[in-house]
Design a protein around this motif. Structure first.
Motif, PDB file in Angstrom:
ATOM      1  N   VAL A 267       0.842   4.343   7.580  1.00 57.00           N
ATOM      2  CA  VAL A 267       0.633   3.372   8.653  1.00 57.00           C
ATOM      3  C   VAL A 267      -0.265   2.292   8.070  1.00 57.00           C
ATOM      4  CG1 VAL A 267      -0.380   2.974  10.921  1.00 57.00           C
ATOM      5  CG2 VAL A 267       0.970   5.040  10.525  1.00 57.00           C
ATOM      6  N   VAL A 268       0.206   1.081   8.107  1.00 59.60           N
ATOM      7  CA  VAL A 268      -0.431  -0.001   7.344  1.00 59.60           C
ATOM      8  C   VAL A 268      -1.864  -0.286   7.788  1.00 59.60           C
ATOM      9  CG1 VAL A 268       0.512  -1.845   8.794  1.00 59.60           C
ATOM     10  CG2 VAL A 268      -0.028  -2.305   6.388  1.00 59.60           C
ATOM     11  N   PHE A 269      -2.139  -0.078   9.066  1.00 62.30           N
ATOM     12  CA  PHE A 269      -3.461  -0.434   9.591  1.00 62.30           C
ATOM     13  C   PHE A 269      -4.601   0.280   8.853  1.00 62.30           C
ATOM     14  CE2 PHE A 269      -0.810  -0.585  13.668  1.00 62.30           C
ATOM     15  CZ  PHE A 269      -0.408  -1.887  13.422  1.00 62.30           C
ATOM     16  N   ASP A 270      -4.304   1.428   8.265  1.00 66.67           N
ATOM     17  CA  ASP A 270      -5.344   2.176   7.546  1.00 66.67           C
ATOM     18  C   ASP A 270      -5.895   1.403   6.350  1.00 66.67           C
ATOM     19  OD1 ASP A 270      -4.647   4.144   9.310  1.00 66.67           O
ATOM     20  OD2 ASP A 270      -3.625   5.414   7.857  1.00 66.67           O
ATOM     21  N   TYR A 271      -5.155   0.386   5.926  1.00 70.95           N
ATOM     22  CA  TYR A 271      -5.542  -0.343   4.712  1.00 70.95           C
ATOM     23  C   TYR A 271      -6.108  -1.725   5.028  1.00 70.95           C
ATOM     24  CZ  TYR A 271      -2.777   3.394   2.654  1.00 70.95           C
ATOM     25  OH  TYR A 271      -2.304   4.619   2.299  1.00 70.95           O
ATOM     26  N   ALA A 272      -6.455  -1.952   6.310  1.00 70.36           N
ATOM     27  CA  ALA A 272      -6.824  -3.306   6.766  1.00 70.36           C
ATOM     28  C   ALA A 272      -7.936  -3.925   5.926  1.00 70.36           C
ATOM     29  CB  ALA A 272      -7.214  -3.268   8.237  1.00 70.36           C
ATOM     30  N   ASP A 273      -8.883  -3.116   5.495  1.00 67.88           N
ATOM     31  CA  ASP A 273      -9.992  -3.707   4.742  1.00 67.88           C
ATOM     32  C   ASP A 273      -9.578  -4.169   3.347  1.00 67.88           C
ATOM     33  OD1 ASP A 273      -9.591  -1.110   3.957  1.00 67.88           O
ATOM     34  OD2 ASP A 273     -11.701  -0.680   3.584  1.00 67.88           O
TER      35      ASP A 273
ATOM     36  N   PHE B 293       0.825  -1.225   0.000  1.00 65.28           N
ATOM     37  CA  PHE B 293       0.000   0.000   0.000  1.00 65.28           C
ATOM     38  C   PHE B 293       0.849   1.262   0.000  1.00 65.28           C
ATOM     39  CE2 PHE B 293      -2.933  -3.278   1.589  1.00 65.28           C
ATOM     40  CZ  PHE B 293      -3.922  -3.141   0.635  1.00 65.28           C
ATOM     41  N   GLY B 294       2.015   1.185   0.638  1.00 66.62           N
ATOM     42  CA  GLY B 294       2.914   2.346   0.606  1.00 66.62           C
ATOM     43  C   GLY B 294       3.360   2.647  -0.813  1.00 66.62           C
ATOM     44  N   LEU B 295       3.803   1.613  -1.508  1.00 67.68           N
ATOM     45  CA  LEU B 295       4.276   1.827  -2.876  1.00 67.68           C
ATOM     46  C   LEU B 295       3.120   2.217  -3.800  1.00 67.68           C
ATOM     47  CD1 LEU B 295       6.554   1.699  -5.015  1.00 67.68           C
ATOM     48  CD2 LEU B 295       5.828  -0.663  -5.466  1.00 67.68           C
ATOM     49  N   LEU B 296       2.059   1.433  -3.769  1.00 67.05           N
ATOM     50  CA  LEU B 296       1.014   1.634  -4.784  1.00 67.05           C
ATOM     51  C   LEU B 296       0.100   2.814  -4.460  1.00 67.05           C
ATOM     52  CD1 LEU B 296       0.041  -2.068  -5.646  1.00 67.05           C
ATOM     53  CD2 LEU B 296       1.823  -0.611  -6.631  1.00 67.05           C
ATOM     54  N   ASP B 297      -0.327   2.943  -3.202  1.00 73.00           N
ATOM     55  CA  ASP B 297      -1.301   3.990  -2.876  1.00 73.00           C
ATOM     56  C   ASP B 297      -0.658   5.342  -2.593  1.00 73.00           C
ATOM     57  OD1 ASP B 297      -3.057   1.667  -2.722  1.00 73.00           O
ATOM     58  OD2 ASP B 297      -4.470   3.053  -1.782  1.00 73.00           O
TER      59      ASP B 297
END
Lengths: 347, 347
Positions: free
Chosen positions: B287-293, B147-151
C-alpha cells in the motif's frame, strides 16, 4: 571399523510404489517385495530400520512431475526418513550399534553408500533423548518448524501466532517454540482430545477444534488483536479464514496444505489473498532442506529444551511395516495424535 | 498570501456516490449535484480541478467495509486524486496560480482546509514536466511502482521481471524502472497496440498480449530462466499462470487484482499458490501510503529520468467531468491506453 556382518540368508521386506494414486492412496498403489539383505559396500554402512517417519509430504512424492524434490519412481522403494541401528559398517565414522537418522525408505534394512555418508545423508543420534523424538521435534519436522517460525515468521515477543495441525509434528514444535519466544499461541487441531492436550500439556494459550466448525468464531475469540503469524500446514478453508484476521505486516508461512493433497479437483486457492495487500502482509514458502547447514544449531537448542522439560515431543507409534498403506492414511483423516511413526522392528 | 477571490455565483459540479454497485458500476450509482463554490477557510486554499486520476482502486472504495482506507460514504463526493490550480489562498505556502497535486475528489472545485495542508495532503508541482505525469509516473501510481518494485521486489541486475497491466500507470513505471535497474522485463497487456508500444517505446524486452490468449506460451518463450519478480496488478488467471513459472526465491508483489474487482462471485484465489512453497517464494502486498515520507526522494529520481528522456509517461486523457461514470469503466474493459486521466477544465 567393524567387520561386515554376514547377513546372507536374511531377507529385506520392502514396500514399493506400484502406481500413482488418484486421490487417496490405496493398497493397490503399493507392491510388497522381498530381496536378500545386501552387505554394505566399501565405505558404506548397513542400517536396520527401527522407526520410519510418516509425513504428509509423502503424498506429494507419489505424484508425477517436478516439485522441490523429484517424485518417487514407479517400482522404487517408497522414500522415507527413519531411525535405525548400524548392523554392519565399512566406514570408520560408524560403529555397529550406533543409532542413526537417515533416509532409510520403507523397508527393513537400508544400505547407505559412502557418497551418501559424505554428503551428510546420515547422522548419529543420542538415544538418551529417546529414539522417536528424532523423527519429531529433533527431526525434519522440528527443523521445519524451527526455521519456518524463526527465519520466515520472525516472531516478536507479544505477537499472536496461529498454527494449524497443532498436534502434528511440525505444529507441536512451532507452537511450543513460539511460547518459548514469548508469543501468544493459538493452535488449530481436529477434535477435543487433541485441543485439550495442546493447551494442557504443550501450554498453548488456546486451541480451536476445526472438526467442530469452530475456526471462524475461535479466531475471533482467541486472537482479539488479530493474527501476526500464521504457520500453515493445512491450506484450504482454514487458510482463507485466517486471512480475514491478519494484522498489518503479518507473515504467513506456507509449510504444507494437507487438506488439498488428495484432491482430484484443482487445489482451492486462498480466495482472501487480497488481505495480503490490504494488510501489507507476506505469504512465504519454506522447504527445510535449505537450512541443512544449521540443523546442528537448531537440534542443540531444541534438545536443550527437551532435557529441561520445557519442550515436549509426542509421537503416535503404529507397529508393523506391512501396515504402512493404511497407517499413512491416518495423516489425511487426522486420526494420528502426535507425530505419526511406523515401528518396523523392536528398538 | 493572496487575497481570497470572490467566487460567489460560480457553481461547483460534483459527482457523488448514490449507491454501492454490484458488479460493474453504472450511471445509476452516481448523483450529479451542484453547489456554490466555497471560499477557502482560514489557512486553507481553494483549488480548481484540472485533471483527475482514475484508478482501479476506486472500485474498492465504492464497497462497504474496511479496507486499507475507509470506503466513500453514500452521498459523499467520490474520492479522487487530481492536479489543479490554486485560485484562492489564505495560506502563505500557496499562491494563486500555483499548480498542486491533492485529493480533489470528483468535482470542479475543491476547498482544502488548513489541517489537510498541515498533514502534507497537498503539494506544489513543477508544471515544467507537464501536468498529467503528476498523476502517472510522478504521482501515486509511480510511487506505487517505485516502492513496490524496489522495496518489496528487491530486483537484482539480470533478473527477470514480469509486470501485468504493463501499459497502465503502475505497469509503465515498474517496467521502465526495472529496465533502468538492469533487469530483463516482460510485460503483459491487452491488445497488440499496447504490447507494441510497451516494447518499442518503453523498451521492455517483450510484451505478452493476454487478450490473444498468449500468456502461458508467452511466459515460456520470454522468460526462459523463469520469473524472479512478478508485479501483479490483475490477479485471476494470469497470476495463476505466472505462479507456474517462478524461480526459487521469487518475489510476487500484490498491488491489485483488477480482474476481480467487479466480481459478483467470490474472488478467484491463486490455485497454484503452493508454488510459493516449492520455490521458497514470497507473495507480499503493498500500500503506497506507507512510503509517504520517501515520496520526495522517489519523485526526484523519477523526474530526473523523465528530464533525461530515459523514462516516459503516457496518459490517456478523456474530457469532461460528466463523462466520469463511463470513463471509469474503461479501466475494467482495458480500453484506456496509458494512465487514465479525466480532464475537468482546460489547463
Amino acid at each position: 571399523m567393524s567387520t561386515p556382518t554376514a547377513l546372507s540368508g536374511s531377507s529385506n521386506h520392502q514396500i514399493r510404489l506400484a502406481s500413482r494414486p488418484v486421490g487417496l492412496p490405496t493398497r493397490a498403489n503399493w507392491n510388497f517385495t522381498t530381496e536378500p539383505v545386501a552387505e554394505p559396500g566399501p565405505g558404506g554402512v548397513l542400517v536396520k530400520t527401527l522407526y520410519l517417519s510418516l509425513d504428509p509430504a509423502m503424498r506429494g512424492w507419489m505424484n508425477e512431475g517436478k516439485s522441490y524434490i523429484p517424485p518417487v519412481e514407479l517400482g522404487a522403494v517408497m522414500r522415507a526418513g527413519g531411525v535405525g541401528q548400524v548392523i554392519a559398517s565399512q566406514n570408520p565414522a560408524f560403529a555397529v550399534g550406533d543409532y542413526v537418522n537417515a533416509g532409510l525408505d520403507v523397508q527393513e534394512y537400508c544400505r547407505i553408500p559412502e557418497e551418501q555418508i559424505k554428503r551428510s545423508g546420515i547422522f548419529k543420534i543420542d538415544p538418551g533423548l529417546g529414539l522417536t523424538p528424532w523423527l519429531n521435534v529433533l527431526g525434519l519436522p522440528g527443523m521445519t518448524g524451527y526455521f519456518g517460525l524463526l527465519d520466515v515468521g520472525l516472531p516478536k515477543t507479544g505477537e499472536t501466532v496461529v498454527v494449524s495441525g497443532a498436534a502434528g509434528a511440525v505444529g507441536q514444535t512451532v507452537g511450543q517454540l513460539a511460547k518459548l519466544k514469548g508469543c501468544r499461541v493459538v493452535g488449530i487441531a481436529g477434535g477435543r482430545a487433541k485441543c485439550d492436550w495442546v493447551v494442557n500439556e504443550l501450554g498453548f494459550d488456546a486451541c480451536i477444534d476445526y472438526k467442530a466448525g469452530e475456526v471462524k468464531a475461535g479466531l475471533k475469540e482467541h486472537c482479539p488483536k488479530g493474527v501476526d503469524i500464521y504457520f500453515d500446514n493445512v491450506g484450504g478453508e482454514i487458510l482463507d479464514l485466517v486471512l480475514t484476521r491478519i494484522t498489518r505486516g503479518a507473515r504467513i508461512i506456507i509449510c504444507g496444505a494437507i487438506s488439498q493433497y488428495n484432491n482430484t479437483t484443482p487445489v482451492k486457492g486462498p480466495a482472501n489473498y487480497l488481505s495480503l495487500l490490504v494488510n501489507r502482509a507476506r505469504m512465504e514458502g519454506i522447504v527445510v532442506f535449505d537450512y541443512a547447514d544449521r540443523y546442528p544449531q537448531a537440534i542443540a537448542e531444541l534438545a536443550g529444551y527437551l532435557k529441561a522439560g520445557t519442550l515436549k515431543s509426542r509421537e503416535d507409534v503404529v507397529q508393523g511395516l506391512d501396515t504402512f498403506p493404511e497407517t499413512l492414511l491416518k495423516l489425511f483423516s487426522g486420526e494420528n495424535f502426535g507425530k505419526l511413526v511406523l515401528q518396523v522392528a523392536p528398538a
